[in-house]
Design a protein around this motif. Structure first.
Motif, PDB file in Angstrom:
ATOM      1  N   PHE A 122      40.183 -53.206  22.271  1.00 46.26           N
ATOM      2  CA  PHE A 122      40.562 -51.982  21.566  1.00 46.26           C
ATOM      3  C   PHE A 122      42.028 -51.677  21.856  1.00 46.26           C
ATOM      4  O   PHE A 122      42.411 -51.423  22.996  1.00 46.26           O
ATOM      5  N   SER A 123      42.839 -51.691  20.795  1.00 44.11           N
ATOM      6  CA  SER A 123      44.271 -51.454  20.934  1.00 44.11           C
ATOM      7  C   SER A 123      44.594 -50.020  20.523  1.00 44.11           C
ATOM      8  O   SER A 123      43.728 -49.264  20.101  1.00 44.11           O
ATOM      9  N   GLY A 124      45.877 -49.662  20.629  1.00 42.60           N
ATOM     10  CA  GLY A 124      46.311 -48.320  20.235  1.00 42.60           C
ATOM     11  C   GLY A 124      46.568 -47.431  21.432  1.00 42.60           C
ATOM     12  O   GLY A 124      47.419 -46.546  21.378  1.00 42.60           O
ATOM     13  N   LEU A 125      45.829 -47.641  22.524  1.00 40.96           N
ATOM     14  CA  LEU A 125      46.043 -46.936  23.779  1.00 40.96           C
ATOM     15  C   LEU A 125      46.012 -47.970  24.897  1.00 40.96           C
ATOM     16  O   LEU A 125      45.135 -48.833  24.918  1.00 40.96           O
ATOM     17  N   SER A 126      46.960 -47.896  25.821  1.00 44.57           N
ATOM     18  CA  SER A 126      47.027 -48.861  26.911  1.00 44.57           C
ATOM     19  C   SER A 126      45.918 -48.612  27.917  1.00 44.57           C
ATOM     20  O   SER A 126      45.251 -47.573  27.890  1.00 44.57           O
TER      21      SER A 126
END
Length: 367
Positions: free
Chosen positions: A287-291
């Motif tokens: 899941f990308s978008g937040l580290s």
């Protein structure tokens, strides 16, 4: 819909749930079985070895938190238990049926989606629609996709109506004992908790902005799930601990139904909730978008912002916040799901929850 009162949202919630959740689930299961029965290729392995996912670290299994949230809220229906003819018999049966239905609705349609849709195309929000589109396009009934999409939206609507009405009604019962300020105790002519619902609507609307602020929609969705789960799990851990204590300190209080082996049942519940609570702060794999560092920070900030106000309200509460009448203060009906009925409630006997004279609590475990 909720502001109109209990009978309306109950009917809408029931029928919308049937046509928007049960019907699409049954249809998806049937189409998946037909897909395999006619020899079509399965996009996922159906070998027994594929049942257990590969272990690649904690981040690979933290999506289990969303499954925990699938069961969250079942206890909220307890506020409606008195509407049953025989709560002690009917309510446990209702919970058992709901548990079986939830397992069926989650497991079998998931398999149906996995056999028809390539794994690379599946996301946490689009799987059911891609599966129906694949099935309907394959058999030349593409017009069915928008129809089933409308039914699924109807099911989501039923879920929202139920979640709005149940928890806020339980919160109102606590609020009227003086735990929330008078503004949040306001009710409309139908007796619905309009003060609580207004605040709830504002908070949920603000949280929904995550879909705009986070580039990846799947990540925004799972972050909201983790936030909700973390808040819920705090309450569940407190509830399980309280259940163990109440069974030990007040074993003879009259209850319409009793959980057997309470320490074991509630103990397992507490441990499971504690583990899921920790998982809620770990970003799932892929899941990308937040580290990895930002994800738990966002979840923690929301949990603190929404989990803090109850503690603040409790700390600053005032005697004037208790708006109950004298009659309401003398009765437990406002807070108990199954209030004690009949002579026992007024007699002060041990069965009504009063402490027997000259006997210690531990001497009352014979029941």
């Amino acid at each position: 819909m909720t502001l109109a009162g209990g009978n309306l949202f109950a009917k809408v919630g029931s029928w919308s749930g049937i046509f928007g959740t049960i019907l699409p689930a049954v249809l998806l299961i049937a189409l998946g079985a037909l897909w395999l029965g006619t020899g079509e290729h399965s996009e996922t392995s159906l070998q027994p070895s594929a049942v257990i996912p590969p272990w690649t670290g904690i981040a690979a299994i933290v999506l289990v938190v969303s499954n925990v949230l699938a069961y969250a809220g079942m206890e909220v229906n307890a506020v409606h238990a008195n509407d049953l003819k025989n709560p002690g018999r009917g309510f446990p049966r209702s919970i058992a049926v709901a548990t079986i239905l939830i397992l069926g609705v989650f497991i079998l349609p998931t398999i149906a989606m996995a056999v028809a849709v390539p794994q690379t195309d599946l996301g946490v929000t689009n799987g059911i629609f891609l599966a129906f589109q694949t099935f309907f396009d394959h058999w030349g009934i593409s017009w069915g996709t928008p129809v089933i999409s409308l039914l699924v939206a109807l099911g989501a609507f039923a879920s929202v109506v139920t979640w709005i009405a149940g928890p806020s009604r339980g919160l109102l019962a606590a609020a009227r004992t003086g735990l929330l300020p008078p503004l949040l105790q306001r009710r409309n002519k139908a007796g619905v908790q309009v003060g609580i619902l207004a605040v709830q609507g504002v908070i949920v609307t603000l949280l929904a902005l995550l879909f705009v602020l986070v580039p990846n929609g799947n990540t925004a969705f799972i972050a909201l799930v983790d936030m909700a789960a973390a808040l819920y799990l705090i309450m569940y851990m407190l509830m399980f601990a309280a259940a163990i204590r109440l069974r030990r300190t007040q074993p003879r209080v009259v209850r319409s139904y009793r959980t057997p082996v309470m320490p074991l049942v509630a103990g397992l519940g507490f441990i499971s909730c504690a583990a899921a609570f920790i998982f809620a702060f770990i970003r799932p794999t892929g899941f990308s978008g937040l580290s990895d560092a930002t994800y738990p920070l966002v979840v923690a900030v929301v949990v603190l912002l929404l989990g803090g106000p109850p503690l603040v309200f409790y700390a600053v509460r005032r005697p004037t916040w208790d708006r109950r009448s004298t009659a309401e203060k003398s009765s437990s009906d406002i807070v108990l799901v199954n209030p004690i009925m009949g002579a026992e409630a007024d007699s002060g006997t041990p069965d009504s929850g009063s402490e027997p004279t000259g006997r210690k609590p531990q001497e009352r475990h014979e029941d």
